[in-house]
Write a protein that holds these residues in place. Structure first.
Motif, PDB file in Angstrom:
ATOM      1  N   ILE A 131     -69.352 -93.987 -14.583  1.00  0.00           N
ATOM      2  CA  ILE A 131     -70.059 -94.472 -13.336  1.00  0.00           C
ATOM      3  C   ILE A 131     -69.306 -95.364 -12.559  1.00  0.00           C
ATOM      4  N   ILE A 132     -69.201 -95.096 -11.115  1.00  0.00           N
ATOM      5  CA  ILE A 132     -68.334 -95.977 -10.474  1.00  0.00           C
ATOM      6  C   ILE A 132     -68.950 -96.938  -9.452  1.00  0.00           C
ATOM      7  N   ASN A 133     -70.397 -96.844  -9.505  1.00  0.00           N
ATOM      8  CA  ASN A 133     -71.039 -97.927  -8.980  1.00  0.00           C
ATOM      9  C   ASN A 133     -72.580 -97.870  -9.103  1.00  0.00           C
ATOM     10  N   ARG A 134     -73.131 -98.850  -8.814  1.00  0.00           N
ATOM     11  CA  ARG A 134     -74.817 -98.882  -9.089  1.00  0.00           C
ATOM     12  C   ARG A 134     -75.304 -99.602  -7.879  1.00  0.00           C
ATOM     13  N   GLU A 135     -76.522 -98.747  -7.438  1.00  0.00           N
ATOM     14  CA  GLU A 135     -77.447 -99.066  -6.278  1.00  0.00           C
ATOM     15  C   GLU A 135     -78.728 -98.902  -6.161  1.00  0.00           C
ATOM     16  N   THR A 136     -79.727 -99.846  -6.249  1.00  0.00           N
ATOM     17  CA  THR A 136     -81.234 -99.416  -6.393  1.00  0.00           C
ATOM     18  C   THR A 136     -81.663 -98.657  -4.996  1.00  0.00           C
ATOM     19  N   LEU A 137     -81.411 -99.221  -4.068  1.00  0.00           N
ATOM     20  CA  LEU A 137     -82.014 -98.601  -2.542  1.00  0.00           C
ATOM     21  C   LEU A 137     -81.227 -97.346  -2.243  1.00  0.00           C
ATOM     22  N   TRP A 138     -81.893 -96.226  -2.018  1.00  0.00           N
ATOM     23  CA  TRP A 138     -81.553 -95.127  -1.774  1.00  0.00           C
ATOM     24  C   TRP A 138     -80.550 -95.012  -0.388  1.00  0.00           C
ATOM     25  N   LYS A 139     -80.764 -95.756   0.499  1.00  0.00           N
ATOM     26  CA  LYS A 139     -79.789 -95.820   1.775  1.00  0.00           C
ATOM     27  C   LYS A 139     -78.263 -96.642   1.266  1.00  0.00           C
TER      28      LYS A 139
ATOM     29  N   TYR B 272     -65.394 -84.661  -8.512  1.00  0.00           N
ATOM     30  CA  TYR B 272     -66.812 -84.510  -8.064  1.00  0.00           C
ATOM     31  C   TYR B 272     -67.341 -85.834  -8.070  1.00  0.00           C
ATOM     32  N   LYS B 273     -67.852 -86.381  -6.868  1.00  0.00           N
ATOM     33  CA  LYS B 273     -68.566 -87.458  -6.888  1.00  0.00           C
ATOM     34  C   LYS B 273     -70.133 -87.487  -6.207  1.00  0.00           C
ATOM     35  N   GLY B 274     -71.032 -87.993  -6.855  1.00  0.00           N
ATOM     36  CA  GLY B 274     -72.313 -87.871  -6.256  1.00  0.00           C
ATOM     37  C   GLY B 274     -72.991 -88.966  -6.665  1.00  0.00           C
ATOM     38  N   GLU B 275     -74.449 -89.061  -6.111  1.00  0.00           N
ATOM     39  CA  GLU B 275     -75.479 -90.334  -6.393  1.00  0.00           C
ATOM     40  C   GLU B 275     -76.676 -89.613  -7.176  1.00  0.00           C
ATOM     41  N   THR B 276     -77.251 -90.482  -7.955  1.00  0.00           N
ATOM     42  CA  THR B 276     -78.751 -90.072  -8.400  1.00  0.00           C
ATOM     43  C   THR B 276     -79.558 -91.311  -8.531  1.00  0.00           C
TER      44      THR B 276
ATOM     45  N   LYS C   3     -68.791 -83.536  -0.556  1.00  0.00           N
ATOM     46  CA  LYS C   3     -68.622 -83.999   0.786  1.00  0.00           C
ATOM     47  C   LYS C   3     -69.536 -85.374   1.081  1.00  0.00           C
ATOM     48  N   PRO C   4     -69.275 -86.194   1.750  1.00  0.00           N
ATOM     49  CA  PRO C   4     -70.146 -87.395   1.987  1.00  0.00           C
ATOM     50  C   PRO C   4     -71.540 -86.696   2.753  1.00  0.00           C
ATOM     51  N   SER C   5     -72.545 -87.412   2.169  1.00  0.00           N
ATOM     52  CA  SER C   5     -73.962 -87.024   2.649  1.00  0.00           C
ATOM     53  C   SER C   5     -74.379 -87.645   3.858  1.00  0.00           C
ATOM     54  N   ILE C   6     -73.579 -88.883   4.465  1.00  0.00           N
ATOM     55  CA  ILE C   6     -73.803 -89.328   5.684  1.00  0.00           C
ATOM     56  C   ILE C   6     -72.418 -89.675   6.293  1.00  0.00           C
TER      57      ILE C   6
ATOM     58  N   ARG D 277     -77.423 -96.645  -1.734  1.00  0.00           N
ATOM     59  CA  ARG D 277     -76.592 -95.457  -2.525  1.00  0.00           C
ATOM     60  C   ARG D 277     -75.850 -94.541  -1.919  1.00  0.00           C
ATOM     61  N   LYS D 278     -76.404 -94.091  -0.760  1.00  0.00           N
ATOM     62  CA  LYS D 278     -75.452 -93.101   0.039  1.00  0.00           C
ATOM     63  C   LYS D 278     -74.432 -93.707   0.677  1.00  0.00           C
ATOM     64  N   LEU D 279     -74.839 -94.913   0.996  1.00  0.00           N
ATOM     65  CA  LEU D 279     -73.553 -95.709   1.972  1.00  0.00           C
ATOM     66  C   LEU D 279     -72.433 -95.888   0.894  1.00  0.00           C
ATOM     67  N   LYS D 280     -72.432 -96.223  -0.163  1.00  0.00           N
ATOM     68  CA  LYS D 280     -71.507 -96.596  -1.429  1.00  0.00           C
ATOM     69  C   LYS D 280     -71.014 -95.225  -1.687  1.00  0.00           C
ATOM     70  N   GLU D 281     -71.699 -94.343  -1.957  1.00  0.00           N
ATOM     71  CA  GLU D 281     -71.476 -92.816  -2.373  1.00  0.00           C
ATOM     72  C   GLU D 281     -70.332 -92.376  -1.343  1.00  0.00           C
ATOM     73  N   THR D 282     -70.520 -92.553   0.166  1.00  0.00           N
ATOM     74  CA  THR D 282     -69.624 -92.203   1.197  1.00  0.00           C
ATOM     75  C   THR D 282     -68.433 -92.945   1.004  1.00  0.00           C
ATOM     76  N   ALA D 283     -68.762 -94.363   0.791  1.00  0.00           N
ATOM     77  CA  ALA D 283     -67.535 -95.177   0.757  1.00  0.00           C
ATOM     78  C   ALA D 283     -66.458 -94.987  -0.397  1.00  0.00           C
ATOM     79  N   HIS D 284     -66.993 -94.457  -1.462  1.00  0.00           N
ATOM     80  CA  HIS D 284     -66.207 -94.089  -2.480  1.00  0.00           C
ATOM     81  C   HIS D 284     -65.557 -92.710  -2.347  1.00  0.00           C
ATOM     82  N   MET D 285     -66.049 -91.958  -1.484  1.00  0.00           N
ATOM     83  CA  MET D 285     -65.227 -90.582  -1.051  1.00  0.00           C
ATOM     84  C   MET D 285     -64.103 -90.833  -0.210  1.00  0.00           C
ATOM     85  N   LEU D 286     -64.095 -91.882   0.753  1.00  0.00           N
ATOM     86  CA  LEU D 286     -63.057 -91.978   1.759  1.00  0.00           C
ATOM     87  C   LEU D 286     -61.907 -92.179   1.060  1.00  0.00           C
ATOM     88  N   GLY D 287     -60.797 -91.705   1.569  1.00  0.00           N
ATOM     89  CA  GLY D 287     -59.448 -91.849   1.168  1.00  0.00           C
ATOM     90  C   GLY D 287     -58.934 -90.975  -0.014  1.00  0.00           C
TER      91      GLY D 287
END
Length: 357
Positions: free
Chosen positions: A311-319, A262-266, A338-341, A321-331
């Motif tokens: 922790i697999i990545n860090r990002e201060t900006l919300w947008k 399970y992968k997510g962001e917070t 599921k990707p949020s965007i 963080r969503k992009l990086k979360e989606t990128a880590h879910m692909l493949g």
């Protein structure tokens, strides 16, 4: 010339006229020190028997013109007698020259002349042109030095002498001769101020960033690059290292005993978010957590491995963080979340390559 020593932090506690407590609470120590020095200068010069014709201060350096026959030491003693905690030192002109900040002020028969000042310890070393940095940064260094020469030089001869010195210095740092513009920087800046295109900031990767810049140029999109991996980022730790589970603004992964992930962001500390997942699993609140939903739907041998959360990545900006979360879910085939965007398919090959590496 009077050189003021750096102000200690205690100055922010001294009483100031016409300032309310509410204003004091929201002023930074630097601003408070500057405000107090303005008050201190008014008090010192107002009570001085002999006053200078010019008193210019920048942070803790002060430049003055003393027109009197009397020794300036009397003014220095008077200023130092006002507050024991604020003591000035003095440097007089030598050979009709005096350095103030990065300006060398020279006295001539026709008045004052200014040129660029360099400390005796100056080595002439700047960012090497062959280093792994965007061309815009290297070009900006040259433009900045040219602008300084243009602003400080009081006449054309001094300006041309400084430009010759600057070209030689940049040449030793492997800069091409063409990087210095023949046009004055101020005229170029006036043209650029009228144009404010949209800007995008991207990490710098040699070879890829230049292509993106060329693609954006026809659409009048300005590209700005930043270096993600720097010596300062790897070696300097200003804040003490905190526990990983207290990290904020991160993308995390929670593995299962069934080999799913399970992968997510917070934006909150990871410990807080993981504890919410654990409570949802315990109480069976499947609508609040995808982890709880999987555990209660499958039941057998589908336990979250809480001790292996990472922790697999860090990002201060919300947008971001969503992009990086989606990128880590692909493949990933064993993914529960599921990707949020939605991410454009054009990035898929690059993301897959990064995930494999």
């Amino acid at each position: 010339m009077l050189l003021c020593k750096p102000l200690p932090p205690t100055f922010v506690c001294l009483p100031l006229p016409d300032l309310t407590c509410h204003l004091l609470l929201y002023m930074s120590p630097t601003v408070m020190a500057n405000v107090y020095m303005g008050y201190f200068e008014d008090m010192a010069l107002g009570s001085a028997p002999l006053k200078p014709t010019m008193w210019l201060r920048y942070v803790d350096d002060t430049f003055i013109l003393w027109p009197h026959q009397e020794d300036i030491q009397a003014l220095l003693d008077h200023v130092n007698s006002i507050r024991p905690s604020i003591q000035f030192t003095m440097e007089k002109e030598k050979d009709n020259q005096l350095a103030f900040l990065d300006i060398l002020i020279s006295r001539t028969e026709h008045g004052f002349k200014t040129s660029v000042y360099r400390k005796p310890t100056f080595t002439g070393q700047y960012l090497n042109f062959n280093s792994h940095h965007p061309y815009s940064i290297k070009h900006g260094i040259a433009r900045c030095l040219q602008h300084r020469a243009e602003t400080i030089s009081s006449d054309t001869i001094t300006y041309h002498q400084e430009m010759v010195r600057l070209k030689n210095t940049l040449c030793h740092n492997n800069y091409p001769d063409s990087i210095l513009s023949t046009r004055r920087v101020n005229s170029i800046r006036e043209e650029n101020e009228t144009k404010k295109p949209p800007t995008v900031c991207l990490p710098y990767i040699r070879g890829i960033s230049e292509k993106i810049q060329r693609i954006c140029a026809p659409y009048n999109i300005r590209t700005v690059f930043k270096s993600e991996s720097t010596l300062r980022r790897h070696l300097v730790r200003v804040k003490p290292r905190m526990e990983e589970n207290m990290t904020k603004n991160c993308i995390y992964a929670i593995p299962y005993s069934c080999r799913k992930v399970y992968k997510g962001e917070t934006c909150r500390p990871l410990k807080v978010r993981v504890e919410e997942h654990r409570k949802a699993v315990t109480k069976g609140e499947t609508e609040k957590s995808g982890i709880a939903n999987h555990v209660w739907m499958e039941r057998e041998d589908h336990r979250p491995l809480w001790d292996e959360v990472r922790i697999i990545n860090r990002e201060t900006l919300w947008k971001g963080r969503k992009l990086k979360e989606t990128a880590h879910m692909l493949g990933h085939n064993n993914l529960l979340s599921k990707p949020s965007i939605e991410l454009n398919a054009i990035w898929t090959p690059l993301i897959e390559r990064e995930n494999l590496e």
